[in-house]
Design a protein around this motif. Structure first.
Motif, PDB file in Angstrom:
ATOM      1  N   ARG A  92       9.990 -14.935   0.576  1.00 36.33           N
ATOM      2  CA  ARG A  92       8.957 -15.193  -0.428  1.00 36.33           C
ATOM      3  C   ARG A  92       7.726 -14.354  -0.117  1.00 36.33           C
ATOM      4  NH1 ARG A  92       9.856 -21.424  -0.189  1.00 36.33           N
ATOM      5  NH2 ARG A  92      11.543 -21.610  -1.702  1.00 36.33           N
ATOM      6  N   GLN A  93       6.981 -14.091  -1.156  1.00 38.10           N
ATOM      7  CA  GLN A  93       5.742 -13.345  -0.982  1.00 38.10           C
ATOM      8  C   GLN A  93       4.777 -14.173  -0.121  1.00 38.10           C
ATOM      9  OE1 GLN A  93       3.241 -12.579  -4.517  1.00 38.10           O
ATOM     10  NE2 GLN A  93       3.589 -10.420  -4.039  1.00 38.10           N
ATOM     11  N   ASP A  94       4.155 -13.509   0.831  1.00 39.51           N
ATOM     12  CA  ASP A  94       3.190 -14.163   1.722  1.00 39.51           C
ATOM     13  C   ASP A  94       1.928 -14.469   0.930  1.00 39.51           C
ATOM     14  OD1 ASP A  94       1.366 -14.926   3.669  1.00 39.51           O
ATOM     15  OD2 ASP A  94       1.818 -13.254   5.007  1.00 39.51           O
ATOM     16  N   PRO A  95       1.533 -15.747   0.802  1.00 42.71           N
ATOM     17  CA  PRO A  95       0.331 -16.070   0.033  1.00 42.71           C
ATOM     18  C   PRO A  95      -0.946 -15.481   0.646  1.00 42.71           C
ATOM     19  CG  PRO A  95       1.282 -18.062   1.014  1.00 42.71           C
ATOM     20  CD  PRO A  95       2.195 -16.925   1.323  1.00 42.71           C
ATOM     21  N   ALA A  96      -0.925 -15.238   1.955  1.00 41.21           N
ATOM     22  CA  ALA A  96      -2.099 -14.675   2.622  1.00 41.21           C
ATOM     23  C   ALA A  96      -2.170 -13.158   2.470  1.00 41.21           C
ATOM     24  CB  ALA A  96      -2.093 -15.042   4.096  1.00 41.21           C
ATOM     25  N   ASP A  97      -1.048 -12.508   2.204  1.00 43.51           N
ATOM     26  CA  ASP A  97      -1.002 -11.049   2.056  1.00 43.51           C
ATOM     27  C   ASP A  97       0.135 -10.709   1.104  1.00 43.51           C
ATOM     28  OD1 ASP A  97      -0.828  -8.296   2.217  1.00 43.51           O
ATOM     29  OD2 ASP A  97      -0.791  -8.238   4.416  1.00 43.51           O
ATOM     30  N   ARG A  98      -0.194 -10.526  -0.145  1.00 48.04           N
ATOM     31  CA  ARG A  98       0.815 -10.316  -1.188  1.00 48.04           C
ATOM     32  C   ARG A  98       1.626  -9.032  -0.997  1.00 48.04           C
ATOM     33  NH1 ARG A  98       0.764 -13.749  -5.119  1.00 48.04           N
ATOM     34  NH2 ARG A  98      -1.007 -15.026  -5.688  1.00 48.04           N
ATOM     35  N   ARG A  99       1.212  -8.171  -0.088  1.00 50.98           N
ATOM     36  CA  ARG A  99       1.947  -6.927   0.165  1.00 50.98           C
ATOM     37  C   ARG A  99       3.170  -7.139   1.043  1.00 50.98           C
ATOM     38  NH1 ARG A  99      -2.709  -3.805   2.879  1.00 50.98           N
ATOM     39  NH2 ARG A  99      -2.908  -5.921   3.627  1.00 50.98           N
ATOM     40  N   GLN A 100       3.275  -8.314   1.650  1.00 52.73           N
ATOM     41  CA  GLN A 100       4.418  -8.530   2.544  1.00 52.73           C
ATOM     42  C   GLN A 100       5.159  -9.816   2.182  1.00 52.73           C
ATOM     43  OE1 GLN A 100       3.003  -8.685   6.565  1.00 52.73           O
ATOM     44  NE2 GLN A 100       2.068 -10.683   6.358  1.00 52.73           N
ATOM     45  N   ASN A 101       6.396  -9.884   2.637  1.00 53.16           N
ATOM     46  CA  ASN A 101       7.233 -11.056   2.431  1.00 53.16           C
ATOM     47  C   ASN A 101       7.279 -11.889   3.707  1.00 53.16           C
ATOM     48  OD1 ASN A 101       8.225 -10.549  -0.228  1.00 53.16           O
ATOM     49  ND2 ASN A 101       9.509  -8.938   0.628  1.00 53.16           N
ATOM     50  N   LEU A 102       7.338 -13.199   3.528  1.00 50.92           N
ATOM     51  CA  LEU A 102       7.606 -14.111   4.637  1.00 50.92           C
ATOM     52  C   LEU A 102       9.059 -14.532   4.538  1.00 50.92           C
ATOM     53  CD1 LEU A 102       4.591 -16.590   4.927  1.00 50.92           C
ATOM     54  CD2 LEU A 102       5.241 -14.744   6.477  1.00 50.92           C
TER      55      LEU A 102
END
Length: 158
Positions: A92-102
């Motif tokens: 999922r898209q990282d809510p803290a950094d939309r450029r990376q996935n968690l």
């Protein structure tokens, strides 16, 4: 355990006394045994590394997983794609950094990790069957020291 080409005593004594040669020969054999066992359950070393890291560290970015597991980023993407397709992880898209996935381990992924761990335990027992528990612990500790020392040496800017 399978027969190794050039069984014990067939090589020059000088080679059999050289730790780097012994490590290389053992690593080659180990890689073959692990790869074969994992293929039988449709897994790879990368799958195991990623699932283990997520189990230990929790949700992690793909980039951080690649660093922690020493996996090239393009190989990491392929491994995550495989694991996502099997519902072993969620990306999922990282809510803290939309450029990376968690990437997060799922309950199904936890079960898969246990399955792969059991397979690898079998390989460890086959590979190290001639060693007692203390010898196995000493071997693992010694190899960790070698790796840790080399990691420190390679990151030392002086």
């Amino acid at each position: 355990m399978e027969n190794v080409e050039g069984a014990s005593g067939q090589q020059p004594v000088r080679l059999r006394q050289t730790p780097s040669w012994l490590i290389t020969q053992t690593a080659t054999l180990t890689h073959r045994l692990v790869s074969t066992a994992l293929a039988e359950v449709g897994a790879t070393r990368y799958h195991y590394a990623v699932l283990s890291a997520l189990d230990e560290f929790g949700p992690t970015s793909q980039a951080e997983l690649a660093r922690r597991c020493h996996i090239d980023r393009s190989d990491m993407v392929a491994a995550i794609n495989d694991l996502t397709a099997g519902h072993f992880v969620e990306r999922r898209q990282d809510p803290a950094d939309r450029r990376q996935n968690l990437v997060t381990l799922t309950d199904t992924g936890q079960g898969r990790l246990e399955q792969i761990s059991d397979v690898l335990d079998g390989v460890q027992n086959d590979l190290l069957g001639s060693l007692g528990k203390n010898e196995r612990d000493t071997l693992a500790a010694t190899l960790r020291r070698v790796l840790d020392h080399q990691a420190t040496e390679s990151s030392d800017p002086s």
